[in-house]
Write a protein that holds these residues in place. Sequence first.
Motif, PDB file in Angstrom:
ATOM      1  N   ARG A 142      50.695  27.824  14.039  1.00  0.00           N
ATOM      2  CA  ARG A 142      51.466  27.711  12.694  1.00  0.00           C
ATOM      3  C   ARG A 142      53.056  28.049  13.179  1.00  0.00           C
ATOM      4  NH1 ARG A 142      52.558  32.775  10.293  1.00  0.00           N
ATOM      5  NH2 ARG A 142      51.683  34.626  11.181  1.00  0.00           N
ATOM      6  N   VAL A 143      54.186  27.819  12.451  1.00  0.00           N
ATOM      7  CA  VAL A 143      55.332  27.782  12.520  1.00  0.00           C
ATOM      8  C   VAL A 143      55.754  29.366  12.097  1.00  0.00           C
ATOM      9  CG1 VAL A 143      57.895  27.236  12.020  1.00  0.00           C
ATOM     10  CG2 VAL A 143      56.199  25.607  12.562  1.00  0.00           C
ATOM     11  N   THR A 144      56.598  30.147  12.725  1.00  0.00           N
ATOM     12  CA  THR A 144      56.800  31.360  12.402  1.00  0.00           C
ATOM     13  C   THR A 144      58.432  31.474  12.202  1.00  0.00           C
ATOM     14  OG1 THR A 144      56.998  32.621  14.573  1.00  0.00           O
ATOM     15  CG2 THR A 144      54.810  32.551  13.451  1.00  0.00           C
ATOM     16  N   SER A 145      58.912  32.562  11.535  1.00  0.00           N
ATOM     17  CA  SER A 145      60.398  32.796  11.659  1.00  0.00           C
ATOM     18  C   SER A 145      60.947  32.789  13.009  1.00  0.00           C
ATOM     19  CB  SER A 145      60.727  33.947  10.868  1.00  0.00           C
ATOM     20  OG  SER A 145      60.187  35.127  11.394  1.00  0.00           O
ATOM     21  N   VAL A 146      60.087  33.149  14.053  1.00  0.00           N
ATOM     22  CA  VAL A 146      60.391  33.160  15.409  1.00  0.00           C
ATOM     23  C   VAL A 146      60.456  32.041  16.173  1.00  0.00           C
ATOM     24  CG1 VAL A 146      60.108  34.431  17.571  1.00  0.00           C
ATOM     25  CG2 VAL A 146      59.984  35.650  15.381  1.00  0.00           C
ATOM     26  N   GLY A 147      59.279  31.245  16.082  1.00  0.00           N
ATOM     27  CA  GLY A 147      58.930  30.360  16.755  1.00  0.00           C
ATOM     28  C   GLY A 147      57.430  29.661  16.458  1.00  0.00           C
ATOM     29  N   LEU A 148      56.807  28.817  17.309  1.00  0.00           N
ATOM     30  CA  LEU A 148      55.469  28.253  17.081  1.00  0.00           C
ATOM     31  C   LEU A 148      54.657  29.360  17.855  1.00  0.00           C
ATOM     32  CD1 LEU A 148      54.254  25.740  16.177  1.00  0.00           C
ATOM     33  CD2 LEU A 148      54.186  24.945  18.467  1.00  0.00           C
ATOM     34  N   LEU A 149      53.533  29.604  16.893  1.00  0.00           N
ATOM     35  CA  LEU A 149      52.451  30.650  17.483  1.00  0.00           C
ATOM     36  C   LEU A 149      51.185  29.849  17.404  1.00  0.00           C
ATOM     37  CD1 LEU A 149      51.702  33.540  18.174  1.00  0.00           C
ATOM     38  CD2 LEU A 149      51.484  34.174  15.920  1.00  0.00           C
ATOM     39  N   ASN A 150      50.539  29.836  18.495  1.00  0.00           N
ATOM     40  CA  ASN A 150      49.166  29.461  18.731  1.00  0.00           C
ATOM     41  C   ASN A 150      47.983  30.525  19.008  1.00  0.00           C
ATOM     42  OD1 ASN A 150      46.745  28.247  20.420  1.00  0.00           O
ATOM     43  ND2 ASN A 150      47.477  26.685  19.338  1.00  0.00           N
ATOM     44  N   PRO A 185      25.952  32.320  43.099  1.00  0.00           N
ATOM     45  CA  PRO A 185      25.801  32.029  41.881  1.00  0.00           C
ATOM     46  C   PRO A 185      25.433  30.724  41.291  1.00  0.00           C
ATOM     47  CG  PRO A 185      27.986  31.918  42.381  1.00  0.00           C
ATOM     48  CD  PRO A 185      27.374  32.387  43.591  1.00  0.00           C
ATOM     49  N   GLY A 186      24.665  31.003  40.073  1.00  0.00           N
ATOM     50  CA  GLY A 186      24.202  29.881  39.450  1.00  0.00           C
ATOM     51  C   GLY A 186      25.140  29.283  38.522  1.00  0.00           C
ATOM     52  N   GLY A 187      24.971  28.004  37.627  1.00  0.00           N
ATOM     53  CA  GLY A 187      25.764  27.578  36.746  1.00  0.00           C
ATOM     54  C   GLY A 187      25.448  28.297  35.456  1.00  0.00           C
ATOM     55  N   GLY A 188      26.132  28.005  34.124  1.00  0.00           N
ATOM     56  CA  GLY A 188      26.099  28.794  32.969  1.00  0.00           C
ATOM     57  C   GLY A 188      27.163  29.273  32.665  1.00  0.00           C
ATOM     58  N   LEU A 189      27.323  30.000  31.360  1.00  0.00           N
ATOM     59  CA  LEU A 189      28.475  30.396  30.804  1.00  0.00           C
ATOM     60  C   LEU A 189      29.259  31.561  31.998  1.00  0.00           C
ATOM     61  CD1 LEU A 189      27.420  31.657  27.381  1.00  0.00           C
ATOM     62  CD2 LEU A 189      29.015  29.508  28.015  1.00  0.00           C
ATOM     63  N   GLN A 190      30.516  31.371  31.835  1.00  0.00           N
ATOM     64  CA  GLN A 190      31.254  31.956  33.077  1.00  0.00           C
ATOM     65  C   GLN A 190      32.312  33.098  32.206  1.00  0.00           C
ATOM     66  OE1 GLN A 190      32.955  29.356  35.847  1.00  0.00           O
ATOM     67  NE2 GLN A 190      30.752  28.868  36.522  1.00  0.00           N
ATOM     68  N   GLY A 191      32.570  32.756  31.056  1.00  0.00           N
ATOM     69  CA  GLY A 191      33.829  33.669  30.503  1.00  0.00           C
ATOM     70  C   GLY A 191      33.658  33.533  28.838  1.00  0.00           C
ATOM     71  N   ALA A 192      34.276  34.272  28.252  1.00  0.00           N
ATOM     72  CA  ALA A 192      34.781  34.127  27.064  1.00  0.00           C
ATOM     73  C   ALA A 192      36.161  34.854  26.692  1.00  0.00           C
ATOM     74  CB  ALA A 192      33.647  34.524  26.136  1.00  0.00           C
ATOM     75  N   GLY A 193      37.038  34.344  25.900  1.00  0.00           N
ATOM     76  CA  GLY A 193      38.257  35.340  25.686  1.00  0.00           C
ATOM     77  C   GLY A 193      39.162  34.702  24.505  1.00  0.00           C
ATOM     78  N   ALA A 194      40.144  35.275  24.699  1.00  0.00           N
ATOM     79  CA  ALA A 194      41.232  34.614  23.425  1.00  0.00           C
ATOM     80  C   ALA A 194      42.755  34.742  24.074  1.00  0.00           C
ATOM     81  CB  ALA A 194      41.247  35.821  22.240  1.00  0.00           C
ATOM     82  N   SER A 195      43.655  33.932  23.442  1.00  0.00           N
ATOM     83  CA  SER A 195      44.783  33.541  23.802  1.00  0.00           C
ATOM     84  C   SER A 195      45.663  33.672  22.793  1.00  0.00           C
ATOM     85  CB  SER A 195      44.924  32.361  24.866  1.00  0.00           C
ATOM     86  OG  SER A 195      44.220  32.290  25.924  1.00  0.00           O
ATOM     87  N   LEU A 196      47.116  34.032  23.316  1.00  0.00           N
ATOM     88  CA  LEU A 196      48.240  33.990  22.217  1.00  0.00           C
ATOM     89  C   LEU A 196      49.503  33.192  23.111  1.00  0.00           C
ATOM     90  CD1 LEU A 196      48.393  37.291  20.145  1.00  0.00           C
ATOM     91  CD2 LEU A 196      47.917  35.189  19.410  1.00  0.00           C
ATOM     92  N   VAL A 197      49.915  32.455  22.345  1.00  0.00           N
ATOM     93  CA  VAL A 197      51.033  31.581  22.862  1.00  0.00           C
ATOM     94  C   VAL A 197      52.207  31.649  21.905  1.00  0.00           C
ATOM     95  CG1 VAL A 197      51.924  29.539  24.076  1.00  0.00           C
ATOM     96  CG2 VAL A 197      49.650  30.327  24.549  1.00  0.00           C
ATOM     97  N   LEU A 198      53.278  31.967  22.164  1.00  0.00           N
ATOM     98  CA  LEU A 198      54.488  32.089  21.450  1.00  0.00           C
ATOM     99  C   LEU A 198      55.476  31.100  22.104  1.00  0.00           C
ATOM    100  CD1 LEU A 198      56.125  32.934  18.960  1.00  0.00           C
ATOM    101  CD2 LEU A 198      56.735  34.823  20.145  1.00  0.00           C
TER     102      LEU A 198
END
Length: 231
Positions: free
Chosen positions: A129-137, A171-184
């Motif tokens: 979304r567009v905020t008063s500062v910039g574009l926030l993802n 190591p074998g295959g499968g899930l390797q990580g989970a996370g969250a990100s913010l970009v402004l």
Amino acid sequence: MLRPLLLSVAFAAVAGSALAQSQPYEQIRPAPQNWTVDLGAGVLYRNDSNGDTGSKTTIAPWVSANYRDLVYLNPIEGLTLDRPGFGADLAAYAYKRLPGNVVVGGRISRDVSDVSEGTEYYASIGHQRVTSVGLLNASAYVRGGDSKLADAYYGVSTAEAAANGIGAYSPGGGLQGAGASLVLLVPVGDKWGAGALLNYERRLGDVADSPLSQSDDAVRTGVFIARRFGG
């Protein structure tokens, strides 16, 4: 409200443009009529560089190109694990926009340069979304891969184990990580854009059990600035 021209510069000029371009968020600007090239640099901090050898701060270049929103070039991406060497991936994307400018989907990529010869998969949900500062993802994601990918980052050969006094690990295959990100993304004048990012990731599965992964938590943050040419 930010002027569309300024916002478009910030939108595509700094780290995170690869994400924005490959995902069908609501358009906030018209497509460029010709080639555009974005050049810049950023400072990136990571606490998980090279298999938990310690935190690391680097100055990274940023370059991307766009032709009428049909062809994209992003040879450098910001928030990824360190590769054991330079390489190239071939990727396929599938995303869908839901009401409220929420986008869900994912990608599958395979190393085609003999660096790992591994395959990675990634699924995410994000909001922009567009905020008063910039574009926030903001986005949350899970990622995984096959055993070749995991071994390239977190495997320990018999020779490496003997030389470093640690146990061999495959190591074998499968899930390797989970996370969250913010970009402004923030416009600066009519041809410049600045950005900031924050990423937290929790390692999972065999990757988390590797002797090279001394901590299951990874944090990456950075700031970027870039200038657009063309348009």
